[in-house]
Design a protein around this motif. Sequence first.
Motif, short mmCIF file in Angstrom:
data_model
loop_
_atom_site.label_atom_id
_atom_site.label_comp_id
_atom_site.label_asym_id
_atom_site.label_seq_id
_atom_site.Cartn_x
_atom_site.Cartn_y
_atom_site.Cartn_z
N GLY A 118 6.92 1.75 1.18
CA GLY A 118 8.36 1.82 0.93
C GLY A 118 8.80 1.51 -0.50
N LYS A 119 7.88 1.50 -1.45
CA LYS A 119 8.23 1.15 -2.83
C LYS A 119 9.20 2.18 -3.43
CE LYS A 119 3.84 1.19 -4.00
NZ LYS A 119 3.22 1.54 -2.69
N THR A 120 8.86 3.45 -3.27
CA THR A 120 9.74 4.50 -3.81
C THR A 120 11.06 4.54 -3.05
OG1 THR A 120 7.84 5.79 -4.57
CG2 THR A 120 9.90 6.99 -4.27
N THR A 121 10.98 4.34 -1.75
CA THR A 121 12.21 4.32 -0.94
C THR A 121 13.17 3.25 -1.46
OG1 THR A 121 10.99 5.08 1.00
CG2 THR A 121 13.10 3.95 1.41
N LEU A 122 12.62 2.07 -1.77
CA LEU A 122 13.46 0.99 -2.28
C LEU A 122 14.09 1.36 -3.63
CD1 LEU A 122 14.49 -1.87 -1.89
CD2 LEU A 122 12.47 -2.69 -3.11
N PRO A 181 0.81 -1.21 0.00
CA PRO A 181 0.00 0.00 0.00
C PRO A 181 0.84 1.27 0.00
CG PRO A 181 -0.02 -1.05 2.16
CD PRO A 181 0.70 -1.97 1.25
N SER A 182 0.18 2.39 -0.21
CA SER A 182 0.83 3.69 -0.16
C SER A 182 1.58 3.84 1.16
CB SER A 182 -0.25 4.77 -0.30
OG SER A 182 0.34 6.03 -0.26
N GLY A 183 2.82 4.25 1.07
CA GLY A 183 3.62 4.46 2.28
C GLY A 183 4.38 3.23 2.74
N1 LIG Z 1 12.08 12.10 2.97
C1 LIG Z 1 11.27 11.51 3.86
N2 LIG Z 1 11.28 11.89 5.16
C2 LIG Z 1 10.51 11.28 6.07
N3 LIG Z 1 9.70 10.24 5.78
C3 LIG Z 1 9.66 9.81 4.51
C4 LIG Z 1 10.44 10.41 3.49
N4 LIG Z 1 10.21 9.76 2.32
C5 LIG Z 1 9.31 8.82 2.62
N5 LIG Z 1 8.98 8.82 3.92
C6 LIG Z 1 8.05 7.91 4.59
O1 LIG Z 1 8.46 6.58 4.32
C7 LIG Z 1 7.36 5.75 4.06
C8 LIG Z 1 7.54 5.07 2.70
O2 LIG Z 1 7.44 6.05 1.67
P1 LIG Z 1 7.52 5.67 0.13
O3 LIG Z 1 7.46 6.93 -0.63
O4 LIG Z 1 8.70 4.79 -0.06
O5 LIG Z 1 6.18 4.80 -0.03
P2 LIG Z 1 5.50 4.20 -1.34
O6 LIG Z 1 5.27 2.75 -1.09
O7 LIG Z 1 6.28 4.57 -2.53
O8 LIG Z 1 4.09 4.96 -1.34
P3 LIG Z 1 3.15 5.41 -2.59
O9 LIG Z 1 2.43 4.15 -3.06
O10 LIG Z 1 2.21 6.39 -1.97
O11 LIG Z 1 4.01 6.00 -3.63
C9 LIG Z 1 6.12 6.63 4.19
O12 LIG Z 1 5.55 6.41 5.45
C10 LIG Z 1 6.65 8.03 4.05
O13 LIG Z 1 5.88 8.93 4.78
#
Ligand SMILES: Nc1ncnc2c1ncn2[C@@H]1O[C@H](COP(=O)(O)OP(=O)(O)OP(=O)(O)O)[C@@H](O)[C@H]1O
Length: 222
Positions: free
Chosen positions: A45-49, A41-43
């Motif tokens: 960590g997909k983009t983080t990875l 789901p959103s949040g």
């Molecule tokens: N620069 C940042 N500083 C603090 N927290 C962050 C930062 N970037 C991401 N996060 C947090 O890390 C978690 C993972 O974020 P990420 O963007 O990787 O999720 P995601 O799976 O890509 O979500 P989405 O589907 O909405 O794109 C989230 O809870 C987000 O709030």
Amino acid sequence: MDIILKNVSRSYQGYDGSKVEVIKDLSIEMKKGSVLRLKGPSGSGKTTLMNMISGLILPDSGSVTVNGVEISGLHESARDSFRAGNIGYIFQTFNLLSPFSVIENVYAPLAFAGKLPENYRQKALDILNEVGLTGLENRRPYHLSVGQRQRVSVARVLFLKPAVILADEPTASLDAVSAKTVYDSISKCRDNGSTIVLASHDTTFDGLTADAVLDLETGRVS
Ligand SMILES: Nc1ncnc2c1ncn2[C@@H]1O[C@H](COP(=O)(O)OP(=O)(O)OP(=O)(O)O)[C@@H](O)[C@H]1O
Ligand SMILES: [Mg+2]
């Protein structure tokens, strides 16, 4: 192996100073030409990875190796040049260069790396045609629709022909027909040997058979 993550963890500092661990002790190996699909789901960590695989951010612990290079062990400038030569990143937020025209955005990464091929303008025009943007090459991103901007970010990666493609919701702003052209282009890259990491909720991509699916919510690979 094209991408190796070894015991990778990554956290962010919360607004109240607390540490939030987004990726926890993740290990995964991907062969050249394989497809990893990211779920969660959103949040989750997909983009983080993807940011760690691209070397835009570093893991807190563990290592990230791409194409035999431990990118997590490089300094920022070395990571930048490694990324320019090896990794095409279709950003969720596009990250287009606003002072530049559409066609300049397509060839900018290789221009910055000093590696523009012969006939690069024609090649860029061919790729813009492939994603349905013919006639828009001289516009600035600001004068495009959101879906058109997304296709510029896809065209920029297709122009690179990179070893690794990170595709973060690459069709999120597109209609079904445009999404299918992006799907076709990414499939073609896979056929040409690119390793692909894809985060997408779009069923258009169900035809792109994943070699592995990583659920970021549980950390499990299936
Ligand atoms: N620069 C940042 N500083 C603090 N927290 C962050 C930062 N970037 C991401 N996060 C947090 O890390 C978690 C993972 O974020 P990420 O963007 O990787 O999720 P995601 O799976 O890509 O979500 P989405 O589907 O909405 O794109 C989230 O809870 C987000 O709030
Ligand atoms: Mg994301």
